[in-house]
Write a protein that holds these residues in place. Structure first.
Motif, PDB file in Angstrom:
ATOM      1  N   ALA A   1       9.964 -12.401  -1.518  1.00 33.11           N
ATOM      2  CA  ALA A   1       8.501 -12.456  -1.618  1.00 33.11           C
ATOM      3  C   ALA A   1       8.003 -13.888  -1.578  1.00 33.11           C
ATOM      4  O   ALA A   1       6.964 -14.185  -0.970  1.00 33.11           O
ATOM      5  CB  ALA A   1       8.053 -11.778  -2.911  1.00 33.11           C
ATOM      6  N   LEU A   2       8.738 -14.802  -2.204  1.00 34.11           N
ATOM      7  CA  LEU A   2       8.336 -16.210  -2.227  1.00 34.11           C
ATOM      8  C   LEU A   2       8.383 -16.836  -0.832  1.00 34.11           C
ATOM      9  O   LEU A   2       7.470 -17.571  -0.429  1.00 34.11           O
ATOM     10  CB  LEU A   2       9.240 -16.995  -3.179  1.00 34.11           C
ATOM     11  N   LEU A   3       9.427 -16.534  -0.080  1.00 39.37           N
ATOM     12  CA  LEU A   3       9.596 -17.152   1.240  1.00 39.37           C
ATOM     13  C   LEU A   3       8.493 -16.743   2.218  1.00 39.37           C
ATOM     14  O   LEU A   3       8.149 -17.512   3.122  1.00 39.37           O
ATOM     15  CB  LEU A   3      10.961 -16.776   1.820  1.00 39.37           C
ATOM     16  N   PHE A   4       7.948 -15.555   2.033  1.00 44.03           N
ATOM     17  CA  PHE A   4       6.914 -15.079   2.949  1.00 44.03           C
ATOM     18  C   PHE A   4       5.521 -15.095   2.322  1.00 44.03           C
ATOM     19  O   PHE A   4       4.578 -14.566   2.888  1.00 44.03           O
ATOM     20  CB  PHE A   4       7.253 -13.662   3.425  1.00 44.03           C
ATOM     21  N   SER A   5       5.411 -15.705   1.139  1.00 41.15           N
ATOM     22  CA  SER A   5       4.125 -15.719   0.443  1.00 41.15           C
ATOM     23  C   SER A   5       3.188 -16.769   1.045  1.00 41.15           C
ATOM     24  O   SER A   5       3.613 -17.870   1.411  1.00 41.15           O
ATOM     25  CB  SER A   5       4.338 -16.015  -1.048  1.00 41.15           C
ATOM     26  N   ARG A   6       1.906 -16.423   1.114  1.00 38.66           N
ATOM     27  CA  ARG A   6       0.888 -17.370   1.579  1.00 38.66           C
ATOM     28  C   ARG A   6      -0.156 -17.648   0.507  1.00 38.66           C
ATOM     29  O   ARG A   6      -1.130 -18.340   0.744  1.00 38.66           O
ATOM     30  CB  ARG A   6       0.196 -16.814   2.832  1.00 38.66           C
ATOM     31  N   GLU A   7       0.058 -17.083  -0.687  1.00 40.97           N
ATOM     32  CA  GLU A   7      -0.878 -17.298  -1.782  1.00 40.97           C
ATOM     33  C   GLU A   7      -0.241 -18.243  -2.796  1.00 40.97           C
ATOM     34  O   GLU A   7       0.852 -17.973  -3.298  1.00 40.97           O
ATOM     35  CB  GLU A   7      -1.221 -15.956  -2.445  1.00 40.97           C
ATOM     36  N   ARG A   8      -0.939 -19.314  -3.114  1.00 38.23           N
ATOM     37  CA  ARG A   8      -0.362 -20.357  -3.963  1.00 38.23           C
ATOM     38  C   ARG A   8      -0.059 -19.835  -5.366  1.00 38.23           C
ATOM     39  O   ARG A   8       1.011 -20.107  -5.916  1.00 38.23           O
ATOM     40  CB  ARG A   8      -1.324 -21.542  -4.039  1.00 38.23           C
ATOM     41  N   ARG A   9      -1.007 -19.087  -5.957  1.00 42.50           N
ATOM     42  CA  ARG A   9      -0.792 -18.586  -7.311  1.00 42.50           C
ATOM     43  C   ARG A   9       0.408 -17.642  -7.366  1.00 42.50           C
ATOM     44  O   ARG A   9       1.220 -17.700  -8.301  1.00 42.50           O
ATOM     45  CB  ARG A   9      -2.049 -17.861  -7.795  1.00 42.50           C
TER      46      ARG A   9
ATOM     47  N   LEU B   1      -1.734  -8.924   6.411  1.00 43.58           N
ATOM     48  CA  LEU B   1      -1.170  -8.786   5.072  1.00 43.58           C
ATOM     49  C   LEU B   1      -0.217  -7.608   4.973  1.00 43.58           C
ATOM     50  O   LEU B   1       0.864  -7.707   4.402  1.00 43.58           O
ATOM     51  CB  LEU B   1      -2.304  -8.630   4.048  1.00 43.58           C
ATOM     52  N   ALA B   2      -0.615  -6.454   5.501  1.00 43.44           N
ATOM     53  CA  ALA B   2       0.241  -5.279   5.429  1.00 43.44           C
ATOM     54  C   ALA B   2       1.555  -5.528   6.156  1.00 43.44           C
ATOM     55  O   ALA B   2       2.624  -5.136   5.704  1.00 43.44           O
ATOM     56  CB  ALA B   2      -0.471  -4.064   6.009  1.00 43.44           C
ATOM     57  N   GLY B   3       1.463  -6.214   7.286  1.00 42.63           N
ATOM     58  CA  GLY B   3       2.662  -6.527   8.042  1.00 42.63           C
ATOM     59  C   GLY B   3       3.598  -7.422   7.271  1.00 42.63           C
ATOM     60  O   GLY B   3       4.806  -7.234   7.262  1.00 42.63           O
ATOM     61  N   ARG B   4       3.049  -8.440   6.578  1.00 39.19           N
ATOM     62  CA  ARG B   4       3.897  -9.351   5.819  1.00 39.19           C
ATOM     63  C   ARG B   4       4.540  -8.638   4.632  1.00 39.19           C
ATOM     64  O   ARG B   4       5.655  -8.934   4.256  1.00 39.19           O
ATOM     65  CB  ARG B   4       3.093 -10.562   5.360  1.00 39.19           C
ATOM     66  N   THR B   5       3.854  -7.715   4.018  1.00 35.75           N
ATOM     67  CA  THR B   5       4.445  -6.940   2.932  1.00 35.75           C
ATOM     68  C   THR B   5       5.629  -6.135   3.446  1.00 35.75           C
ATOM     69  O   THR B   5       6.683  -6.055   2.803  1.00 35.75           O
ATOM     70  CB  THR B   5       3.397  -5.991   2.316  1.00 35.75           C
ATOM     71  N   TYR B   6       5.470  -5.544   4.602  1.00 31.42           N
ATOM     72  CA  TYR B   6       6.542  -4.783   5.222  1.00 31.42           C
ATOM     73  C   TYR B   6       7.726  -5.692   5.552  1.00 31.42           C
ATOM     74  O   TYR B   6       8.891  -5.336   5.328  1.00 31.42           O
ATOM     75  CB  TYR B   6       5.990  -4.128   6.488  1.00 31.42           C
ATOM     76  N   VAL B   7       7.453  -6.893   6.031  1.00 31.42           N
ATOM     77  CA  VAL B   7       8.504  -7.857   6.353  1.00 31.42           C
ATOM     78  C   VAL B   7       9.266  -8.246   5.096  1.00 31.42           C
ATOM     79  O   VAL B   7      10.504  -8.310   5.076  1.00 31.42           O
ATOM     80  CB  VAL B   7       7.901  -9.107   7.035  1.00 31.42           C
ATOM     81  N   VAL B   8       8.531  -8.533   4.017  1.00 26.66           N
ATOM     82  CA  VAL B   8       9.160  -8.903   2.744  1.00 26.66           C
ATOM     83  C   VAL B   8      10.101  -7.794   2.288  1.00 26.66           C
ATOM     84  O   VAL B   8      11.236  -8.050   1.866  1.00 26.66           O
ATOM     85  CB  VAL B   8       8.092  -9.181   1.670  1.00 26.66           C
ATOM     86  N   ALA B   9       9.639  -6.552   2.362  1.00 28.02           N
ATOM     87  CA  ALA B   9      10.447  -5.426   1.902  1.00 28.02           C
ATOM     88  C   ALA B   9      11.712  -5.272   2.739  1.00 28.02           C
ATOM     89  O   ALA B   9      12.809  -5.088   2.198  1.00 28.02           O
ATOM     90  CB  ALA B   9       9.623  -4.142   1.945  1.00 28.02           C
ATOM     91  N   ARG B  10      11.585  -5.344   4.067  1.00 30.32           N
ATOM     92  CA  ARG B  10      12.760  -5.202   4.930  1.00 30.32           C
ATOM     93  C   ARG B  10      13.761  -6.315   4.673  1.00 30.32           C
ATOM     94  O   ARG B  10      14.975  -6.068   4.580  1.00 30.32           O
ATOM     95  CB  ARG B  10      12.335  -5.228   6.405  1.00 30.32           C
ATOM     96  N   ALA B  11      13.271  -7.546   4.539  1.00 29.15           N
ATOM     97  CA  ALA B  11      14.158  -8.679   4.286  1.00 29.15           C
ATOM     98  C   ALA B  11      14.849  -8.547   2.931  1.00 29.15           C
ATOM     99  O   ALA B  11      16.058  -8.776   2.799  1.00 29.15           O
ATOM    100  CB  ALA B  11      13.367  -9.982   4.350  1.00 29.15           C
ATOM    101  N   ALA B  12      14.083  -8.168   1.909  1.00 27.08           N
ATOM    102  CA  ALA B  12      14.642  -8.053   0.567  1.00 27.08           C
ATOM    103  C   ALA B  12      15.713  -6.973   0.496  1.00 27.08           C
ATOM    104  O   ALA B  12      16.779  -7.173  -0.105  1.00 27.08           O
ATOM    105  CB  ALA B  12      13.528  -7.761  -0.432  1.00 27.08           C
TER     106      ALA B  12
END
Length: 508
Positions: A275-283, A457-468
């Motif tokens: 999640a960190l590697l693909f995150s675009r939100e600083r917080r 955003l939805a696409g990046r969430t899907y990417v995070v899940a597949r990678a994880a």
């Protein structure tokens, strides 16, 4: 082994396999209910004369209270899951690490009772929903693309593994252990896989699951750090005694085994790092980084070498997906070569002696003898093996009863010795199908494989899940090469179910 017990084990496994293979329907519900019903009956029959069961039989009030409490909890969970179906996958994920110590007759068993209750509640909820197919809102089996899509092979291979394992208990040198493995692990985990396979993992559900495991991991770390500071463990006399003879102090938090605790923390770190590697939100990135740091401190207190190796393997996979597969492979190869050269050059100062088999076995904590002994067992019976659950019995007998440690710590060796080529082929087939499923269409999503991930955003969430999921699964496989427990870990089955669901992108 009685003929009735053997028939019961095979029947329970067949029912669990049917639950995996069948689409949501009344037949599937009946199969899962049958598997769950046979589970306690078989365990009670196998252990009828044990101290634990005798203690319960002699205390009817206690037995009745436990049955009523379990039935009430399952009913409440079923009603909850029927009203809010998406709570089921969250509850399964939340229950994964918790084992409850049960004391009876002077014995103690650490069982996944919370997970069993959640699975039973999920089966009852599914049975109600399957009787009313017009009712919307529940998880449904994802349609699999024609042409032999990889996700369609996962249920087939898993069903074959469950049935074959049960059949191989029939000639096992330790039928009782094989029966327990079927009932405590393969049957309930198969049902959990069936319940999760059709879940649509949207952004909200994935984020909730990640938050749950992060919070639980931080709780475990807090308990572990208290143990480390106080030099006092909650349980496990073997670890308590070993700490008295080591210069370091290992903790196990709420887990029984420091290595299982370390495995869980390593997998959570990998999920958070994805999640960190693909995150675009600083917080979000700051929170993830802090959580990873805290959990890593907790991992360090386990002194679990297999967990450190699993973490490195998972992070290497994430690096390959996020940046470059080629450079990640080069870096891993260079690191492995450097480690080998370092051991060869500095082995004397590190008191590592590779000059003889006995010294190698001593330096590996007895693992070398387990591997060589397991390989010898496989050579003795290469096709069928000694039977499911029989490694300890066969190893001790082969060593003339002199072996102080008889639990295998290398999954392929255990499978080869117990199940022979049949089990080994199925194990390798599962790994191949799992990786195939997890990497399907991944090239278009991961920048390290040649292209940038989707910007939405939805696409990046899907990417995070597949990678994880890919990184966590390969890390778990790496851990089981040094500590075993592949089929016996419910995380394996949950990751496989999630991989099957995400292989075809969810619609929401």
């Amino acid at each position: 082994m009685s003929a009735l017990a053997g028939v019961g084990v095979v029947a329970a496994a067949a029912a669990a396999a049917a639950g995996i293979l069948l689409a949501p329907s009344r037949a599937r519900s009946l199969a899962m209910l049958a598997a769950l019903s046979l589970f306690p009956v078989l365990i009670a029959g196998d252990q009828w004369h044990s101290a634990a069961i005798s203690d319960l039989r002699d205390n009817n009030a206690r037995l009745l209270a436990l049955v009523l409490l379990g039935a009430a909890l399952v009913t409440v969970l079923a009603l909850l899951f029927a009203r809010r179906p998406l709570l089921l996958p969250v509850a399964i994920v939340a229950a994964l690490p918790f084992r409850i110590p049960l004391h009876a007759g002077g014995d103690q068993a650490n069982l996944l009772v919370p997970l069993y209750l959640v699975i039973a509640g999920g089966v009852l909820a599914a049975a109600v929903r399957d009787r009313r197919p017009d009712r919307a809102g529940g998880p449904t089996r994802l349609a699999v693309a024609p042409g032999g899509a990889p996700a369609s092979w996962l249920p087939r291979v898993l069903a074959a593994i469950v049935v074959v394992y049960a059949l191989q208990t029939l000639y096992s040198d330790d039928f009782s252990q094989g029966l327990q493995n079927v009932c405590f692990f393969l049957v309930p985990f198969s049902i959990a896989f069936a319940l999760l396979l059709g879940v649509r993992w949207d952004r909200r559900l994935l984020a909730t699951a990640l938050a749950v495991v992060a919070v639980e991991a931080l709780l475990f770390v807090f308990v572990g750090l208290v143990e480390y500071a106080s030099r006092d463990l909650i349980w496990n006399g073997a670890v308590i005694r070993s700490n008295q003879f080591h210069v370091y102090f290992r903790v196990n938090s709420l887990f029984w085994d420091p290595n299982v605790y370390g495995r869980y923390l390593a997998l959570v770190i990998i999920a958070l790092t994805s999640a960190l590697l693909f995150s675009r939100e600083r917080r979000a990135a700051v929170f993830l980084a802090v959580a990873i740091g805290v959990i890593w401190v907790g991992l360090a207190t386990t002194f679990s070498q297999s967990s450190f190796a699993a973490l490195v393997a998972g992070l290497a996979v994430l690096a390959a997906l996020r940046w470059s597969l080629r450079w990640a492979a080069i870096a891993c190869g260079a690191a492995a070569l450097g480690a080998i050269l370092f051991v060869l050059a500095a082995g004397g100062s590190l008191k590592i002696d590779l000059s003889s088999g006995g010294s190698v076995n001593k330096d590996t904590g007895g693992r070398a003898n387990l591997v060589s002994g397991g390989a010898e067992l496989f050579g003795n019976r290469p096709f069928l093996g000694y039977g499911s659950g029989a490694f300890s019995t066969a190893f001790r007998r082969n060593a003339g009863g002199r072996a102080p440690v008889t639990e295998s710590h290398t999954e392929p060796i255990t499978i080869a010795a117990e199940q022979g080529l049949i089990g080994l082929i199925l194990y390798l087939a599962l790994l191949a199908v799992a990786v195939w499923t997890m990497t399907a269409n991944l090239r278009a999503l991961m920048p390290g494989l040649g292209r940038a991930p989707p910007a939405d955003l939805a696409g990046r969430t899907y990417v995070v899940a597949r990678a994880a999921i890919l990184a966590m699964f390969l890390a778990l496989v790496a851990h089981t090469l040094a500590y075993a427990g592949f089929y016996e870990d419910p995380i394996t089955w949950v990751l496989l179910a999630m991989a099957g669901s995400l292989a075809i992108r969810p619609s929401a």
